[in-house]
Design a protein around this motif. Structure first.
Motif, PDB file in Angstrom:
ATOM      1  N   GLU A  98     -28.900  66.206 -67.518  1.00 47.83           N
ATOM      2  CA  GLU A  98     -28.373  67.508 -67.917  1.00 47.83           C
ATOM      3  C   GLU A  98     -28.884  67.851 -69.321  1.00 47.83           C
ATOM      4  O   GLU A  98     -28.188  67.660 -70.321  1.00 47.83           O
ATOM      5  CB  GLU A  98     -26.838  67.468 -67.903  1.00 47.83           C
ATOM      6  N   PRO A  99     -30.120  68.364 -69.414  1.00 49.54           N
ATOM      7  CA  PRO A  99     -30.751  68.617 -70.711  1.00 49.54           C
ATOM      8  C   PRO A  99     -30.005  69.624 -71.585  1.00 49.54           C
ATOM      9  O   PRO A  99     -30.182  69.628 -72.802  1.00 49.54           O
ATOM     10  CB  PRO A  99     -32.137  69.161 -70.329  1.00 49.54           C
ATOM     11  N   THR A 100     -29.199  70.486 -70.977  1.00 48.87           N
ATOM     12  CA  THR A 100     -28.503  71.522 -71.753  1.00 48.87           C
ATOM     13  C   THR A 100     -27.172  71.043 -72.331  1.00 48.87           C
ATOM     14  O   THR A 100     -26.475  71.808 -73.001  1.00 48.87           O
ATOM     15  CB  THR A 100     -28.247  72.757 -70.884  1.00 48.87           C
ATOM     16  N   LYS A 140     -28.459  63.196 -70.964  1.00 44.70           N
ATOM     17  CA  LYS A 140     -29.326  64.347 -71.221  1.00 44.70           C
ATOM     18  C   LYS A 140     -30.523  64.402 -70.268  1.00 44.70           C
ATOM     19  O   LYS A 140     -31.112  65.458 -70.076  1.00 44.70           O
ATOM     20  CB  LYS A 140     -29.799  64.349 -72.670  1.00 44.70           C
ATOM     21  N   LYS A 141     -30.899  63.261 -69.708  1.00 38.98           N
ATOM     22  CA  LYS A 141     -31.992  63.280 -68.730  1.00 38.98           C
ATOM     23  C   LYS A 141     -31.570  64.054 -67.486  1.00 38.98           C
ATOM     24  O   LYS A 141     -32.378  64.754 -66.871  1.00 38.98           O
ATOM     25  CB  LYS A 141     -32.374  61.850 -68.358  1.00 38.98           C
ATOM     26  N   GLU A 158     -26.565  60.114 -77.992  1.00 38.97           N
ATOM     27  CA  GLU A 158     -27.347  61.235 -77.479  1.00 38.97           C
ATOM     28  C   GLU A 158     -28.789  60.815 -77.190  1.00 38.97           C
ATOM     29  O   GLU A 158     -29.447  61.379 -76.302  1.00 38.97           O
ATOM     30  CB  GLU A 158     -27.324  62.369 -78.508  1.00 38.97           C
TER      31      GLU A 158
END
Length: 343
Positions: free
Chosen positions: A64-66, A61-62, A55
């Protein structure tokens, strides 16, 4: 009506022809990226092997931060797994783990076109410079729907995956650099060091050559002890007979022994004895490059407390063997600054 039948017939022909065309296109793929990372192989492997680190260093996450990650009870080694929810839900399970060498993982993706099950693999190799070449790959087979989708949308699946893996390896490199860079300096206070007999070599050394000369000295002492069946009874230590502002030193590199050894011949190995001393002890947990800060901390503590230095020279003990602890963040060095007994 005849025209409608003809139109449907043409559409059917086009569909069949398209299905034949796309169906005969090779759908297998294998994509991989490699990166040389300046960290021990075991460190890089351990980061990848532990799903809870993904993670942090992964590229997902860059974009898709959610995205939400869920972890199983077992998150490292064979049988470990985790899952995620996002634009495309999925999960991953480690099917094979060869410590420090390789990993194999089964991935499941819930795409709009159905479930996909590519295979992910990792390999880790040590270079001559003791860096690590990490290779991250994926292989699988596109369905007919995948091939049609790529053709009509212009999506370059391989290029997109290659870019994502390169970004991931950049994150992995940063994570490895952070891991090996961790260190802590702790003031343990006043203690008694029992001392004892030891075999040693004393050498003067310029600052840049200290590690090399130190290694040569320990190798020479170890060879002498092995040839004469002398057992080591403790961890190596270095006595600093004199230090200079430019970092040059006169040092004694030593290995503890049980009793006084009579050394004969031209061996350049000598026998010594350290009495029990009262000393300020400071412990460094981390890479030896942080010893300068640890020594400064020790000497400042002595000065701040108003302690008087004794005639015994300061020394450091290497509690852990780097060969047994590849991660420099795990190395332990104890620093002792002998002082006069407190009254």
């Amino acid at each position: 009506m005849k025209f409608l039948k003809f139109l449907l017939f043409v559409i059917l022909i086009v569909v069949i022809a398209g299905a034949i065309y796309f169906g005969t296109q090779d759908g297998t793929y294998q994509i991989e990226a490699s990166r040389e990372i300046n960290a021990p192989r075991e460190v890089v492997y351990d980061i990848v092997n532990e799903y809870k680190t993904w993670e942090e260093w992964g590229p997902w996450k860059k974009e898709e931060p959610t995205m939400v990650f869920n972890y199983a009870d077992k998150t490292s080694g064979e049988g470990a797994s985790y899952s995620w929810q996002g634009e495309v839900d999925g999960s991953m399970t480690t099917t094979e783990a060869v410590p420090g060498i390789s990993l194999k993982q089964d991935m499941t993706l819930q795409t709009p076109g159905g479930e996909r099950k590519p295979e992910v693999y990792w390999t880790f190799e040590t270079t001559e410079q003791l860096a690590t070449i990490a290779t991250w790959g994926i292989k699988g087979e596109h369905t007919l729907m995948d091939k049609v989708y790529f053709a009509f949308t212009g999506m370059d699946f391989e290029a997109d995956m290659q870019e994502m893996y390169e970004q991931g390896l950049t994150g992995l490199e940063a994570a490895a650099r952070e891991e090996i860079g961790k260190y802590a300096v702790n003031i343990d206070g006043i203690t008694q060091y029992s001392g004892g007999f030891y075999l040693y070599r004393t050498t003067s050394a310029k600052a840049p050559s200290v590690p090399t000369i130190m290694s040569q000295n320990y190798n020479g002492i170890s060879t002498f002890m092995s040839e004469n069946n002398i057992a080591v009874t403790g961890m190596p230590f270095t006595i600093y007979n004199e230090t200079f502002p430019n970092g040059d030193v006169i040092m004694t590199n030593a290995l503890p022994v049980r009793e006084k050894i009579i050394v004969a011949g031209d061996t350049n190995v000598f026998s010594g004895y350290m009495p029990t001393v009262t000393a300020v002890k400071v412990t460094l947990v981390g890479n030896y490059i942080n010893l300068g800060e640890a020594w400064s901390t020790a000497m400042k503590h002595v000065q701040d407390k108003g302690y008087t230095l004794s005639n015994e020279k300061p020394f450091e003990v290497y509690v852990t063997d780097p060969q047994d602890h590849p991660n420099p963040a795990d190395w332990i060095t104890e620093i002792y600054v002998p002082i006069e007994d407190l009254k």
